[in-house]
Write a protein that holds these residues in place. Structure first.
Motif, short mmCIF file in Angstrom:
data_model
loop_
_atom_site.label_atom_id
_atom_site.label_comp_id
_atom_site.label_asym_id
_atom_site.label_seq_id
_atom_site.Cartn_x
_atom_site.Cartn_y
_atom_site.Cartn_z
N MET A 188 -11.60 97.52 -25.69
CA MET A 188 -12.66 98.43 -25.24
C MET A 188 -13.30 99.16 -26.42
N ALA A 189 -12.50 99.53 -27.42
CA ALA A 189 -13.04 100.23 -28.59
C ALA A 189 -14.05 99.37 -29.33
N LEU A 190 -13.89 98.05 -29.25
CA LEU A 190 -14.78 97.14 -29.98
C LEU A 190 -16.18 97.08 -29.39
N ALA A 191 -16.40 97.74 -28.26
CA ALA A 191 -17.76 97.83 -27.72
C ALA A 191 -18.70 98.50 -28.72
N ALA A 192 -18.14 99.35 -29.60
CA ALA A 192 -18.96 100.05 -30.59
C ALA A 192 -19.11 99.28 -31.90
N ALA A 193 -18.52 98.08 -31.99
CA ALA A 193 -18.60 97.30 -33.23
C ALA A 193 -20.00 96.79 -33.46
N PRO A 194 -20.50 96.83 -34.69
CA PRO A 194 -21.84 96.32 -34.96
C PRO A 194 -21.87 94.81 -34.81
N PRO A 195 -22.94 94.26 -34.24
CA PRO A 195 -23.03 92.80 -34.09
C PRO A 195 -23.25 92.11 -35.43
N GLY A 196 -22.68 90.95 -35.59
CA GLY A 196 -22.87 90.22 -36.84
C GLY A 196 -22.11 88.92 -36.81
N ARG A 197 -22.31 88.12 -37.86
CA ARG A 197 -21.64 86.82 -37.98
C ARG A 197 -21.04 86.68 -39.38
N PRO A 198 -20.09 87.55 -39.71
CA PRO A 198 -19.51 87.46 -41.06
C PRO A 198 -18.72 86.17 -41.25
N ALA A 199 -18.77 85.66 -42.47
CA ALA A 199 -18.03 84.45 -42.79
C ALA A 199 -16.66 84.77 -43.36
N LYS A 200 -16.45 86.01 -43.75
CA LYS A 200 -15.20 86.39 -44.41
C LYS A 200 -14.89 87.84 -44.06
N ALA A 201 -13.60 88.16 -43.99
CA ALA A 201 -13.17 89.53 -43.72
C ALA A 201 -12.26 90.03 -44.83
N TRP A 202 -12.45 91.30 -45.16
CA TRP A 202 -11.61 92.00 -46.11
C TRP A 202 -10.99 93.19 -45.37
N ALA A 203 -9.72 93.47 -45.61
CA ALA A 203 -9.06 94.57 -44.92
C ALA A 203 -8.44 95.53 -45.92
N THR A 204 -8.52 96.82 -45.59
CA THR A 204 -7.86 97.85 -46.38
C THR A 204 -7.33 98.89 -45.41
N GLY A 205 -6.72 99.92 -45.92
CA GLY A 205 -6.17 100.94 -45.03
C GLY A 205 -4.70 100.70 -44.74
N GLY A 206 -4.07 101.71 -44.12
CA GLY A 206 -2.63 101.69 -43.92
C GLY A 206 -2.11 100.53 -43.11
N THR A 207 -2.80 100.16 -42.02
CA THR A 207 -2.31 99.08 -41.17
C THR A 207 -2.18 97.78 -41.96
N ALA A 208 -3.25 97.37 -42.65
CA ALA A 208 -3.22 96.11 -43.38
C ALA A 208 -2.19 96.14 -44.50
N HIS A 209 -2.14 97.25 -45.25
CA HIS A 209 -1.20 97.33 -46.37
C HIS A 209 0.24 97.21 -45.90
N HIS A 210 0.59 97.89 -44.81
CA HIS A 210 1.98 97.88 -44.37
C HIS A 210 2.34 96.59 -43.64
N LEU A 211 1.37 95.94 -43.02
CA LEU A 211 1.64 94.62 -42.46
C LEU A 211 1.98 93.63 -43.56
N VAL A 212 1.24 93.71 -44.66
CA VAL A 212 1.52 92.83 -45.79
C VAL A 212 2.91 93.12 -46.35
N ARG A 213 3.26 94.40 -46.45
CA ARG A 213 4.59 94.74 -46.98
C ARG A 213 5.69 94.26 -46.05
N LEU A 214 5.45 94.37 -44.76
CA LEU A 214 6.45 93.88 -43.81
C LEU A 214 6.65 92.38 -43.96
N GLU A 215 5.59 91.68 -44.32
CA GLU A 215 5.68 90.23 -44.57
C GLU A 215 6.29 89.91 -45.93
N ARG A 216 6.59 90.98 -46.69
CA ARG A 216 7.20 90.84 -48.02
C ARG A 216 6.30 90.08 -48.98
N LYS A 217 5.01 90.26 -48.83
CA LYS A 217 4.10 89.66 -49.81
C LYS A 217 4.05 90.56 -51.04
#
Length: 330
Positions: free
Chosen positions: A196-225
Motif C-alpha cells: 500500500m505504501a508503494l502507491a506513492a512511488a514515482p512511476p518509472g522504468r529503471p534498468a538498475k537499482a542501488w540501495a543504501t540505508g540501514g535495511t540494505a546494509h544489515h541484510l548484506v551483513r546478515l548474508e556475511r558479505k
C-alpha cells in the motif's frame, strides 16, 4: 587522526529513526572531477526512536535523556576532530507529535542547530551521497530504506528527475508485526502494508537499482558479505532465503549465531519486505548495496551549499514524466 588537518575534516550527526550516526570525513576528487567524500570515521548507536514513535506517536521524554547523551558525546568528538559540524534529523522526528519540541530542546542542550529534513530533502541528500557511484547514463532507482520511511529516487544518469518519501520503514512496520519471529498472517499483513505504501512511488522504468540505508546494509551483513567499501549485490532469491530464515528463527538466536545485534536483526523481517516490494514494483530482480548514503550527502551539501544545506532544492526530485526524462537524456 589520519586524513589531513582538523580544518579539512567535516562531521555530520544523523538522528535517524533507528540509529544515531556520526560520520567524520573530508572532500576528495570524485569521478569526473566532482567532489566525493572520504569517510575517516563512522560511529553509530541504536536507540529505536522510530519504534517508539510508531507505537505511541511521540518521543518519550525518557528517551530524550539517552538521545541527548549520544548526541552530546558525538558532538564533542566532532568538535575535537573536525572543523565543521552539522546535525540533521529524519522521519521519526518528522512523524512524532512532539518532534519539533524535542529537537529544539536537544539543540539548546547540545549547543548546535538541529535541522529537520523533509522527506524530499532526505531523498535528495541520499542521491547526492551516492552520485559518484551511479552510472553516467540510463534510468536508475536509488532506494534508501530506514526505520520510519523509505526514500525512492529515480535518476537519469546521475541527475534526479523524480523522488518520493514513502511512509514505510522497518521500525514502523515492525510495530505492526508482533511476534519473534512474526507469524504467517502477521507477515502477510505486513506485506500488504508495504504494498500500500508503494502507491506513492514515482512511476518509472529503471534498468538498475542501488540501495543504501540501514535495511540494505544489515541484510548484506546478515548474508556475511564483505563490507570493505565495495558494492555488494542483493538479489530477490537471496532475500527470499533470508526471509525464510527470519521467519523460522527468533532474532535473539539468529543474532547470536550471525554475531549481529538482535535488535537490528528484529528489524530485518519487515525491512526485507519493504526492499523486496520496491524491487518487485519496478520489475527488478537485484540491487547493488552502496556503503555511502544520506550522511555523505549531508557532508557534501554542507560543504558545497553552506547554511542552506538542509533545505529542499526546488525542482529536484519532486516529480516528473516522460518529457522530463527525454530532456535529461534518459
Amino acid at each position: 587522526m589520519a586524513g589531513g588537518g582538523r580544518q579539512e575534516r567535516r562531521a555530520v550527526i544523523d538522528i535517524g529513526s533507528d540509529t544515531v550516526h556520526l560520520v567524520i570525513g573530508r572532500l576528495v576528487p570524485g569521478p569526473g572531477g566532482g567532489p566525493a567524500v572520504e569517510t575517516l570515521e563512522s560511529h553509530s548507536v541504536l536507540l529505536e526512536l522510530g519504534l517508539e514513535v510508531a507505537r505511541y506517536g511521540r518521543i518519550d521524554p525518557r528517551d530524550l535523556r539517552g538521545l541527548e547523551a549520544v548526541v552530546t558525546r558525538f558532538a564533542a568528538k566532532a568538535r575535537r576532530e573536525a572543523g565543521h559540524l552539522v546535525i540533521g534529523a529524519t522521519e521519526a522526528s518528522r512523524r512524532a507529535a512532539n518532534g519539533g519540541e524535542v529537537l529544539a530542546e536537544l539543540a539548546q542542550r547540545v549547543g548546535e542547530p538541529i535541522r529537520l529534513l523533509s522527506g524530499v530533502r532526505e531523498a535528495q541528500l541520499g542521491v547526492l551521497g551516492v552520485r559518484a557511484r551511479l552510472d553516467e547514463r540510463g534510468e536508475q532507482l536509488v532506494v534508501d530504506s530506514g526505520g520510519a520511511s523509505t526514500e525512492l529516487s529515480l535518476t537519469s544518469g546521475r541527475e534526479v528527475w523524480a523522488a518520493a518519501s514513502l511512509g514505510a520503514g522497518a521500525a514502523a512496520l515492525r510495530a505492526a508485526m508482533p511476534g519473534d519471529p512474526p507469524g504467517p498472517l502477521t507477515w502477510a499483513l505486513g506485506a500488504a502494508a508495504a504494498g500500500m505504501a508503494l502507491a506513492a512511488a514515482p512511476p518509472g522504468r529503471p534498468a538498475k537499482a542501488w540501495a543504501t540505508g540501514g535495511t540494505a546494509h544489515h541484510l548484506v551483513r546478515l548474508e556475511r558479505k564483505t563490507r570493505n567499501r565495495k558494492p555488494a549485490a542483493l538479489t530477490m532469491g537471496e532475500m527470499e532465503r533470508l526471509s525464510g530464515e527470519l521467519l523460522r528463527k527468533p532474532a535473539e538466536k539468529l543474532g547470536r549465531r550471525r554475531k549481529q545485534d538482535p535488535r537490528r536483526v528484529a528489524l530485518l523481517a519487515p525491512g526485507v519486505l519493504i526492499l523486496a516490494a520496491v524491487l518487485r514494483h519496478y520489475g527488478l530482480e537485484r540491487c547493488t548495496v552502496l556503503p555511502e548514503g544520506v550522511r555523505e550527502g549531508m557532508l557534501l551539501a554542507s560543504a558545497l551549499e553552506g547554511e542552506t544545506w538542509w533545505q529542499d532544492r526546488a525542482g529536484e526530485g519532486r516529480g516528473g514524466g516522460e518529457e522530463e526524462r527525454k530532456a535529461a537524456g534518459a
